[in-house]
Design an enzyme around this catalytic site. Structure first.
Site, PDB file in Angstrom:
ATOM      1  N   SER A 112     -23.682  34.006  -3.316  1.00  0.00           N
ATOM      2  CA  SER A 112     -22.552  34.320  -3.913  1.00  0.00           C
ATOM      3  C   SER A 112     -22.373  35.899  -4.531  1.00  0.00           C
ATOM      4  O   SER A 112     -22.435  36.672  -3.902  1.00  0.00           O
ATOM      5  CB  SER A 112     -23.002  33.175  -5.061  1.00  0.00           C
ATOM      6  OG  SER A 112     -21.625  33.118  -5.573  1.00  0.00           O
ATOM      7  N   HIS A 113     -22.791  36.059  -6.016  1.00  0.00           N
ATOM      8  CA  HIS A 113     -22.438  37.095  -6.470  1.00  0.00           C
ATOM      9  C   HIS A 113     -23.775  37.998  -6.577  1.00  0.00           C
ATOM     10  O   HIS A 113     -23.767  38.976  -7.263  1.00  0.00           O
ATOM     11  CB  HIS A 113     -22.055  36.620  -8.063  1.00  0.00           C
ATOM     12  CG  HIS A 113     -23.008  36.013  -8.845  1.00  0.00           C
ATOM     13  ND1 HIS A 113     -23.439  34.764  -8.453  1.00  0.00           N
ATOM     14  CD2 HIS A 113     -24.178  36.409  -9.757  1.00  0.00           C
ATOM     15  CE1 HIS A 113     -24.439  34.210  -9.120  1.00  0.00           C
ATOM     16  NE2 HIS A 113     -24.833  35.281  -9.912  1.00  0.00           N
ATOM     17  N   ASP A 276     -16.038  37.365  -6.571  1.00  0.00           N
ATOM     18  CA  ASP A 276     -17.563  37.761  -6.170  1.00  0.00           C
ATOM     19  C   ASP A 276     -17.505  37.674  -4.717  1.00  0.00           C
ATOM     20  O   ASP A 276     -16.613  37.535  -3.809  1.00  0.00           O
ATOM     21  CB  ASP A 276     -18.333  36.558  -6.955  1.00  0.00           C
ATOM     22  CG  ASP A 276     -18.347  35.298  -6.304  1.00  0.00           C
ATOM     23  OD1 ASP A 276     -17.115  34.792  -5.727  1.00  0.00           O
ATOM     24  OD2 ASP A 276     -19.336  34.406  -6.548  1.00  0.00           O
ATOM     25  N   ASP A 278     -18.527  35.481  -2.255  1.00  0.00           N
ATOM     26  CA  ASP A 278     -18.070  34.439  -1.779  1.00  0.00           C
ATOM     27  C   ASP A 278     -17.154  33.739  -2.043  1.00  0.00           C
ATOM     28  O   ASP A 278     -16.465  32.753  -1.734  1.00  0.00           O
ATOM     29  CB  ASP A 278     -19.304  33.023  -1.566  1.00  0.00           C
ATOM     30  CG  ASP A 278     -19.548  32.654  -2.741  1.00  0.00           C
ATOM     31  OD1 ASP A 278     -19.447  33.082  -3.831  1.00  0.00           O
ATOM     32  OD2 ASP A 278     -19.784  31.644  -3.049  1.00  0.00           O
ATOM     33  N   ASP A 280     -15.623  32.303  -4.840  1.00  0.00           N
ATOM     34  CA  ASP A 280     -15.303  31.239  -5.925  1.00  0.00           C
ATOM     35  C   ASP A 280     -15.285  31.838  -7.428  1.00  0.00           C
ATOM     36  O   ASP A 280     -14.867  31.016  -7.960  1.00  0.00           O
ATOM     37  CB  ASP A 280     -16.379  30.258  -5.750  1.00  0.00           C
ATOM     38  CG  ASP A 280     -17.899  30.871  -5.505  1.00  0.00           C
ATOM     39  OD1 ASP A 280     -17.984  31.944  -5.650  1.00  0.00           O
ATOM     40  OD2 ASP A 280     -18.456  29.669  -5.757  1.00  0.00           O
ATOM     41  N   ARG A 281     -15.637  33.015  -7.659  1.00  0.00           N
ATOM     42  CA  ARG A 281     -15.665  33.543  -9.099  1.00  0.00           C
ATOM     43  C   ARG A 281     -14.202  34.297  -8.960  1.00  0.00           C
ATOM     44  O   ARG A 281     -13.895  34.946  -8.190  1.00  0.00           O
ATOM     45  CB  ARG A 281     -16.663  34.097  -9.125  1.00  0.00           C
ATOM     46  CG  ARG A 281     -18.095  33.524  -9.346  1.00  0.00           C
ATOM     47  CD  ARG A 281     -19.060  34.404 -10.052  1.00  0.00           C
ATOM     48  NE  ARG A 281     -20.200  33.469 -10.140  1.00  0.00           N
ATOM     49  CZ  ARG A 281     -21.293  33.727 -10.964  1.00  0.00           C
ATOM     50  NH1 ARG A 281     -21.110  34.793 -11.783  1.00  0.00           N
ATOM     51  NH2 ARG A 281     -22.203  32.890 -10.819  1.00  0.00           N
ATOM     52  N   LYS A 375     -15.279  26.017  -7.087  1.00  0.00           N
ATOM     53  CA  LYS A 375     -14.410  26.892  -7.918  1.00  0.00           C
ATOM     54  C   LYS A 375     -13.866  27.728  -6.887  1.00  0.00           C
ATOM     55  O   LYS A 375     -14.117  27.974  -5.709  1.00  0.00           O
ATOM     56  CB  LYS A 375     -15.173  27.806  -8.689  1.00  0.00           C
ATOM     57  CG  LYS A 375     -16.366  28.247  -8.523  1.00  0.00           C
ATOM     58  CD  LYS A 375     -17.370  28.502  -9.634  1.00  0.00           C
ATOM     59  CE  LYS A 375     -18.441  29.768  -9.197  1.00  0.00           C
ATOM     60  NZ  LYS A 375     -19.749  29.293  -9.247  1.00  0.00           N
TER      61      LYS A 375
HETATM   62  C1  VG1 Z   1     -24.677  30.648 -12.231  1.00  0.00           C
HETATM   63  C2  VG1 Z   1     -23.810  30.338 -13.295  1.00  0.00           C
HETATM   64  C3  VG1 Z   1     -22.985  28.978 -13.081  1.00  0.00           C
HETATM   65  C4  VG1 Z   1     -22.357  28.907 -11.569  1.00  0.00           C
HETATM   66  C5  VG1 Z   1     -23.506  29.228 -10.588  1.00  0.00           C
HETATM   67  C6  VG1 Z   1     -23.261  29.437  -9.232  1.00  0.00           C
HETATM   68  O1  VG1 Z   1     -25.680  29.671 -12.393  1.00  0.00           O
HETATM   69  O2  VG1 Z   1     -24.146  30.603 -14.612  1.00  0.00           O
HETATM   70  O3  VG1 Z   1     -22.085  28.744 -13.890  1.00  0.00           O
HETATM   71  O4  VG1 Z   1     -21.966  27.586 -11.512  1.00  0.00           O
HETATM   72  O5  VG1 Z   1     -24.099  30.356 -10.979  1.00  0.00           O
HETATM   73  O6  VG1 Z   1     -22.035  30.194  -9.088  1.00  0.00           O
HETATM   74  P1  VG1 Z   1     -26.951  30.081 -13.011  1.00  0.00           P
HETATM   75  O7  VG1 Z   1     -28.079  28.909 -12.834  1.00  0.00           O
HETATM   76  O8  VG1 Z   1     -27.666  31.275 -12.763  1.00  0.00           O
HETATM   77  O9  VG1 Z   1     -26.818  30.228 -14.692  1.00  0.00           O
HETATM   78  V1  VG1 Z   1     -21.769  31.067  -7.528  1.00  0.00           V
HETATM   79  O10 VG1 Z   1     -20.521  32.000  -7.703  1.00  0.00           O
HETATM   80  O11 VG1 Z   1     -23.473  31.853  -7.948  1.00  0.00           O
HETATM   81  O12 VG1 Z   1     -22.050  29.958  -6.396  1.00  0.00           O
HETATM   82 CO    CO Z   2     -20.005  32.578  -5.879  1.00  0.00          CO
END
Ligand code: VG1
Ligand code: CO
Length: 539
Positions: A112-113, A276, A278, A280-281, A375
């Protein structure tokens, strides 16, 4: 030929907030990803009837992992794999493809990010037929498999060419290389008024989209430039790169700095957005203006009628507990359902499937709706552009009007990163034990009205989840504490701070929340326990 390979368990394959996330070097250890994949397949009955989507955000190890997935799935007699061409699919498009084609799930390779590359992170999101990531009981079953695995099966076929659309076989398994764009683009067309958006993006309205060298570059090129007519070059960092070109593909004020600088310059375009790694953000910016994700979610909800797909009404909305209360005020006004869930998109799925909600949002730059079960960064951008095209207002004016109507929840997230796990666990458990003593206590100008762990009881499957600790103050302010479930370097404490104001609407969040930030440190003892005097990252 199928081989059975003897292996021993890795003890660190527990999924976090969104799948398995590890340092790339850890994910590349011998048998590591193989063990994890076999453990997933061990939990799925009748594989010979099952079809899955496979793809990823293109980060380092993406396509090597896809070759392994093909061979392990084939050895486990999976019926069919749909592989995204060149191994690239965004998380939202993946969910869309699973749902549209009624697949049994998907394996999306992404962290992801998180940064990518050899020295970055790698990850895997496992989705089921819901189109969204597996539920906690399913990840628990997979974890149990990882801890007792003794062997995995793998075909010794040679690697496959992922660049040509077409069908072939690995052992008995049918492999179809698919175009990862068409289903998603069609879904967007069915939600939004593309003619209206085309008129906006071909006018003198200046638009930029920063794909941060992640997987949504090609989606952005096709949708914003080719279909909606934005000038060529409107999509920045549009080519997915294995290491995201060295960027940290997290669309926020810190990591999307060059975009933020552009939007605060004399030459600022009217609108900018970033996704981000992937896809979704999303981050939304106007000229000299940043929209906080919690506000963005509330604003989209308040404007649902503008969008063709929602004009006849929406069911309700849900947010993660850590997200600000802004959307609740909108839901109350609209008289629609409102739900608060733990952090992680998977907790929205039952609410969507049972038609309790249409939109969901998280403070971490995530917004989305029932068209998929993840998302969706591009969806949020198209929604914002639709509001602008309809109202003819600037981003800043839209936000200001919203605050004038509803008041403003000033909001900040303070992250304390790289804490030793034992210290982070102790901080949370000590704080939880102290919560009962906090009620009625005064901290400067703030008095605690109640303090409790956040416990979510899912109304559909009756499961119960504890996630984070919440402190409420008498003026409506809140502080939420929780540990991140996506990091790969020690523990990260996230402290979410919010204060609701109806008069001072255009202040700096830092100023308005300065005292509460101090209060959050005092309550948690974070400075003494970690030796840190301030957060590492403030978003
Ligand atoms: C983080 C964010 C959460 C989001 C998750 C996955 O998780 O706070 O809101 O759903 O990343 O997003 P955490 O447990 O680190 O707070 V992604 O775009 O990384 O799939
Ligand atoms: Co993501």
């Amino acid at each position: 030929m199928i081989e059975t390979v003897t292996t021993t368990p890795y003890t660190d394959q527990k999924m976090g907030t969104a799948g398995l996330r590890k340092k790339t070097a850890i994910a590349m250890q011998p048998h590591y990803i193989e063990n994890f994949l076999q453990s997933i397949f061990n939990t799925i009955p009748s594989l010979e009837t099952k079809s899955f989507l496979v793809g990823g955000d293109g980060r380092y190890f993406n396509n090597i992992a896809i070759q392994k997935i093909i061979k392990i799935a084939a050895a486990n007699k999976v019926k069919k794999l749909y592989i995204a061409q060149n191994g690239l699919v965004s998380t939202p498009a993946g969910s869309c493809i699973i749902l549209k084609n009624k697949l049994d799930g998907g394996l999306i390779l992404t962290a992801s990010h998180n940064p990518g590359g050899k020295n970055g992170d790698f990850g895997l999101k496992y989705s089921t037929s819901t189109g969204g990531q597996c539920q906690p009981h399913e990840s628990q079953a997979i974890l149990e498999q990882t801890l007792k695995i003794t062997e995995y099966k793998i075909s010794n076929a040679t690697d496959f060419d992922l660049s040509q659309i077409g069908i072939f076989h690995c052992e008995e398994t049918e492999i179809e290389i698919i175009d990862p764009y068409t289903d998603y683009i069609e879904t967007m067309r069915n939600i939004f008024d593309f003619n209206k958006l085309h008129a906006l993006l071909t006018s003198n309205f200046r638009f930029v989209f920063d794909a941060m060298n992640g997987v949504t570059g090609p989606y952005g090129k096709k949708i914003f430039e080719e279909i909606l007519g934005a000038p060529e070059g409107s999509v920045l960092n549009a080519t997915p790169k294995e290491d995201f070109g060295g960027l940290h593909p997290d669309p926020n004020l810190i990591y999307a700095k060059s975009l933020v600088d552009l939007m605060y310059s004399d030459n600022a375009p009217d609108f900018a957005a970033a996704n981000d790694g992937d896809g979704d953000r999303n981050m939304i910016l106007g000229s000299h203006f940043f929209v906080s994700p919690s506000d963005s979610f509330a604003i989209l909800t308040d404007n649902y009628k503008i969008i063709p797909a929602y004009k006849d009404g929406i069911y309700g909305v849900a947010k993660s507990a850590a997200t600000s209360m802004a959307v609740k005020r909108v839901a109350d006004k609209l008289k629609i359902g409102f739900y608060e869930v733990p952090t992680g998109w998977k907790y929205f799925i039952n609410l969507m499937d049972s038609k309790r909600i249409t939109f969901c949002g998280e403070e971490s730059f995530g917004t989305g709706a029932t068209h998929i079960r993840e998302k969706d960064g591009i969806w949020a951008i198209l929604f914002w552009l639709s509001i602008i095209a309809t109202t003819n207002k600037s981003v800043k004016q839209i936000a200001l009007d919203h605050w004038q109507k509803y008041g403003r929840s000033y909001y900040l997230r303070n992250d304390y990163e790289g804490i030793a796990q034992e210290i982070a666990d102790k901080l949370m458990s000590d704080l939880e034990n102290r919560l009962p003593e906090l009620t009625n206590k005064r901290f400067g100008n703030f008095t605690v009205s109640s303090a409790h762990p956040f416990i979510y009881n899912d109304p559909v499957d009756n499961s119960s989840t504890k996630n984070g600790l919440i402190v409420h103050f008498t003026d409506g302010s809140r502080i939420v504490y929780r540990l991140s479930g996506t990091g790969t370097n020690g523990a990260t404490l996230r402290v979410y701070i919010e204060r609701y104001v109806t008069d001072k609407l255009l202040e700096e969040s830092n100023e308005i929340l300065q005292e509460l930030s101090k209060v959050s440190q005092e309550i948690s003892h974070v400075c003494t326990l970690t030796g840190k005097q301030q957060p590492d990252i403030i978003t």
